[in-house]
Design an enzyme around this catalytic site. Structure first.
Site, mmCIF file in Angstrom:
data_model
loop_
_atom_site.group_PDB
_atom_site.id
_atom_site.type_symbol
_atom_site.label_atom_id
_atom_site.label_comp_id
_atom_site.label_asym_id
_atom_site.label_seq_id
_atom_site.Cartn_x
_atom_site.Cartn_y
_atom_site.Cartn_z
ATOM 1 N N TYR A 181 0.826 -1.217 0.000
ATOM 2 C CA TYR A 181 0.000 0.000 0.000
ATOM 3 C C TYR A 181 0.864 1.273 0.000
ATOM 4 O O TYR A 181 0.755 2.117 -0.894
ATOM 5 C CB TYR A 181 -0.918 -0.051 1.223
ATOM 6 N N PHE A 225 10.135 -0.882 3.356
ATOM 7 C CA PHE A 225 8.711 -0.927 3.710
ATOM 8 C C PHE A 225 8.283 -2.327 4.146
ATOM 9 O O PHE A 225 7.248 -2.468 4.798
ATOM 10 C CB PHE A 225 7.835 -0.568 2.495
ATOM 11 N N LYS A 282 2.002 -6.127 9.321
ATOM 12 C CA LYS A 282 1.473 -4.913 9.972
ATOM 13 C C LYS A 282 0.102 -5.069 10.617
ATOM 14 O O LYS A 282 -0.523 -4.063 10.973
ATOM 15 C CB LYS A 282 1.427 -3.779 8.947
ATOM 16 N N SER A 286 6.403 3.894 12.800
ATOM 17 C CA SER A 286 4.983 4.137 13.061
ATOM 18 C C SER A 286 4.810 4.945 14.337
ATOM 19 O O SER A 286 5.602 4.818 15.287
ATOM 20 C CB SER A 286 4.305 2.778 13.220
ATOM 21 N N TYR A 318 3.364 -6.133 17.029
ATOM 22 C CA TYR A 318 3.632 -5.347 15.813
ATOM 23 C C TYR A 318 4.328 -4.032 16.179
ATOM 24 O O TYR A 318 5.376 -3.678 15.620
ATOM 25 C CB TYR A 318 2.324 -5.073 15.043
ATOM 26 N N LYS A 334 8.348 -2.397 15.544
ATOM 27 C CA LYS A 334 8.731 -1.092 14.971
ATOM 28 C C LYS A 334 9.756 -0.411 15.885
ATOM 29 O O LYS A 334 10.756 0.135 15.410
ATOM 30 C CB LYS A 334 7.495 -0.206 14.773
ATOM 31 N N ASP A 384 -6.298 0.095 22.103
ATOM 32 C CA ASP A 384 -6.475 1.408 21.456
ATOM 33 C C ASP A 384 -6.247 2.536 22.450
ATOM 34 O O ASP A 384 -6.602 2.417 23.625
ATOM 35 C CB ASP A 384 -7.906 1.545 20.914
HETATM 36 C C1 WQD Z 1 -8.451 4.162 13.887
HETATM 37 C C2 WQD Z 1 -9.583 4.533 14.823
HETATM 38 C C3 WQD Z 1 -10.229 2.728 16.275
HETATM 39 C C4 WQD Z 1 -11.690 0.113 13.032
HETATM 40 C C5 WQD Z 1 -3.198 1.036 13.537
HETATM 41 C C6 WQD Z 1 -1.839 0.634 14.029
HETATM 42 C C7 WQD Z 1 -0.825 1.613 13.528
HETATM 43 C C8 WQD Z 1 -0.833 1.715 12.027
HETATM 44 C C9 WQD Z 1 -2.223 1.971 11.535
HETATM 45 C C10 WQD Z 1 -0.545 -0.308 10.647
HETATM 46 C C11 WQD Z 1 -9.401 4.008 16.256
HETATM 47 C C12 WQD Z 1 -11.366 3.072 15.315
HETATM 48 C C13 WQD Z 1 -11.163 1.168 13.767
HETATM 49 C C14 WQD Z 1 -13.079 -0.190 13.164
HETATM 50 C C15 WQD Z 1 -13.293 1.649 14.713
HETATM 51 N N1 WQD Z 1 -0.198 0.579 11.490
HETATM 52 N N2 WQD Z 1 -11.947 1.920 14.586
HETATM 53 N N3 WQD Z 1 -13.830 0.613 13.995
HETATM 54 O O1 WQD Z 1 -5.440 1.638 15.553
HETATM 55 O O2 WQD Z 1 -4.940 4.073 15.059
HETATM 56 O O3 WQD Z 1 -3.520 2.323 14.062
HETATM 57 O O4 WQD Z 1 -3.175 1.087 12.127
HETATM 58 O O5 WQD Z 1 -0.700 -0.620 9.644
HETATM 59 O O6 WQD Z 1 0.410 1.253 13.976
HETATM 60 O O7 WQD Z 1 -1.860 0.616 15.442
HETATM 61 O O8 WQD Z 1 -5.805 2.611 13.212
HETATM 62 O O9 WQD Z 1 -7.579 2.447 11.501
HETATM 63 O O10 WQD Z 1 -7.304 0.567 13.174
HETATM 64 O O11 WQD Z 1 -8.206 2.773 13.947
HETATM 65 O O12 WQD Z 1 -14.022 2.317 15.461
HETATM 66 O O13 WQD Z 1 -13.623 -1.127 12.562
HETATM 67 O O14 WQD Z 1 -10.787 3.905 14.352
HETATM 68 O O15 WQD Z 1 -10.740 2.409 17.544
HETATM 69 O O16 WQD Z 1 -9.956 4.971 17.118
HETATM 70 P P1 WQD Z 1 -4.967 2.658 14.604
HETATM 71 P P2 WQD Z 1 -7.229 2.016 12.880
#
Ligand code: WQD
Length: 337
Positions: A11, A80, A84, A124, A148, A152, A292
């Site tokens: 991606y 990259f 993840k 990250s 994960y 990092k 989270d």
């Molecule tokens: C964003 C917000 C969720 C899904 C993670 C990794 C980070 C990076 C990106 C990986 C949060 C909320 C999410 C859903 C929801 N690496 N949510 N319903 O957790 O900030 O980061 O991904 O590739 O290292 O930790 O991203 O998009 O999962 O969540 O309510 O179905 O959306 O609780 O507040 P996150 P996310």
């Protein structure tokens, strides 16, 4: 410059390669295709009109990498490649430690062996753990809540220690906040393996009718609307950050947050998606997702000051481009249809 890009069909890697080719760099891509598609290589050519080399090589395979580096005279490597998925890393920690650490060690060893001057590493915001936003690059690296995130932080450490022992190496640790969106052409974007873990890929699949409704993980956080706040950044802006780092000619250890500096709640993001794309996203509020944090956004002043880079695209651009990609995705391109 002659650049080796690991995980270049994924991606973020694919978007970065488009920007690197536009800036006339010479690109060799390696990817094990574990979470990417071979067709992406052709799509990069379709977008840029420029060629790049692709080899199906796993970055944990030192012998194959060694052979490749011996034949090319790379000036830089952008690393990259890595697993993840946060949830999967909790269930299969050794898969994450083995893959993410070994691939980084291999890259570091080869950079030393073949005098590759620059390493740019995909880090990250997760390295900041449950700390206080806005995160600056000097914020403490607190305990991570999953393997994960731990990989990092460990890879950062490995690369920093390597740079200290080999001061001629220029090291860039780019700490991504929440990359979303897709290339305007609709050709490149995120295709998650299985049920999406991340918010925006889940929303686009709900919009397409592939999933019934979004689960919002908690509306009882200490935030204005109770839902979690993140710093969403358009993947094309993020990609450009890599070119700025590469072309900065900085030496030593360089750590940058790549985000917009703005926090957006889950509900705000859902509302923006609905408004821009004119599609209703059904959702329900469920309990918090373990691990989270309430709020995560960046202080982005260092990247602006030292690299002259800043994110330009808006939340509206991000949700529009994310939907444009998903809606044009053909059935055969998505293994999970
Ligand atoms: C964003 C917000 C969720 C899904 C993670 C990794 C980070 C990076 C990106 C990986 C949060 C909320 C999410 C859903 C929801 N690496 N949510 N319903 O957790 O900030 O980061 O991904 O590739 O290292 O930790 O991203 O998009 O999962 O969540 O309510 O179905 O959306 O609780 O507040 P996150 P996310």
């Amino acid at each position: 410059m002659k650049i080796l890009v690991t995980g270049g069909l994924g991606y973020i890697g694919s978007h970065a390669i488009v920007q690197l080719l536009i800036s006339n760099h010479e690109i060799t891509i390696i990817d094990n295709l574990s979470n990417s598609q071979k067709e992406t290589h052709k799509k990069i050519k379709d977008i840029t009109g420029k060629n790049s080399d692709f080899y199906k090589i796993d970055t944990t395979n030192y012998a194959k990498l060694d052979n490749l580096c011996e034949k090319h005279n790379f000036d830089a490597v952008i690393h990259f490649a890595g697993y993840k998925a946060v949830g999967e890393s909790i269930n299969e920690p050794l898969k994450y430690y083995f893959n993410n650490l070994l691939s980084t060690i291999n890259i570091a060893k080869l950079a030393i062996k073949y005098d590759i001057n620059t390493i740019i590493f995909s880090s990250s915001a997760t390295v900041y753990g449950n700390g206080e936003s806005p995160f600056t690059e000097k914020s403490p690296l607190l305990e991570r809540t999953n393997p994960y995130g731990e990989t990092k932080a460990m890879c950062e450490r490995i690369l920093i220690d390597t740079q200290k022992a080999y001061p001629n190496l220029s090291l860039f640790l780019l700490r991504y906040f929440n990359p979303i969106g897709a290339h305007k052409s609709g050709l490149l974007g995120e295709i998650p393996n299985g049920i999406p873990n991340n918010l925006v890929p889940y929303i686009t699949q709900v919009a397409k009718g592939k999933r019934e409704k979004l689960q919002i993980y908690g509306n009882d956080y200490n935030t204005p609307d109770g839902t979690g706040i993140r710093d969403y950044i358009h993947v094309v802006d993020l990609a450009k950050g890599h070119v700025s780092a590469l072309e900065s000619n900085r030496t030593g250890i360089n750590i940058y947050n790549l985000g917009t500096g703005k926090g957006t709640s889950v509900l705000e993001l859902v509302n923006a998606f609905e408004k821009v794309n004119n599609i209703k996203i059904p959702f329900e509020i469920v309990s918090r997702r373990p691990g989270d944090i309430a709020v995560s956004y960046a202080d982005v002043s260092k990247a602006k000051r030292e690299l002259g880079w800043e994110a330009k695209l808006t939340l509206e651009d991000m949700v529009e481009d994310a939907w444009n990609f998903e809606k044009n995705l053909k059935k055969e391109e998505n293994k999970n249809d």
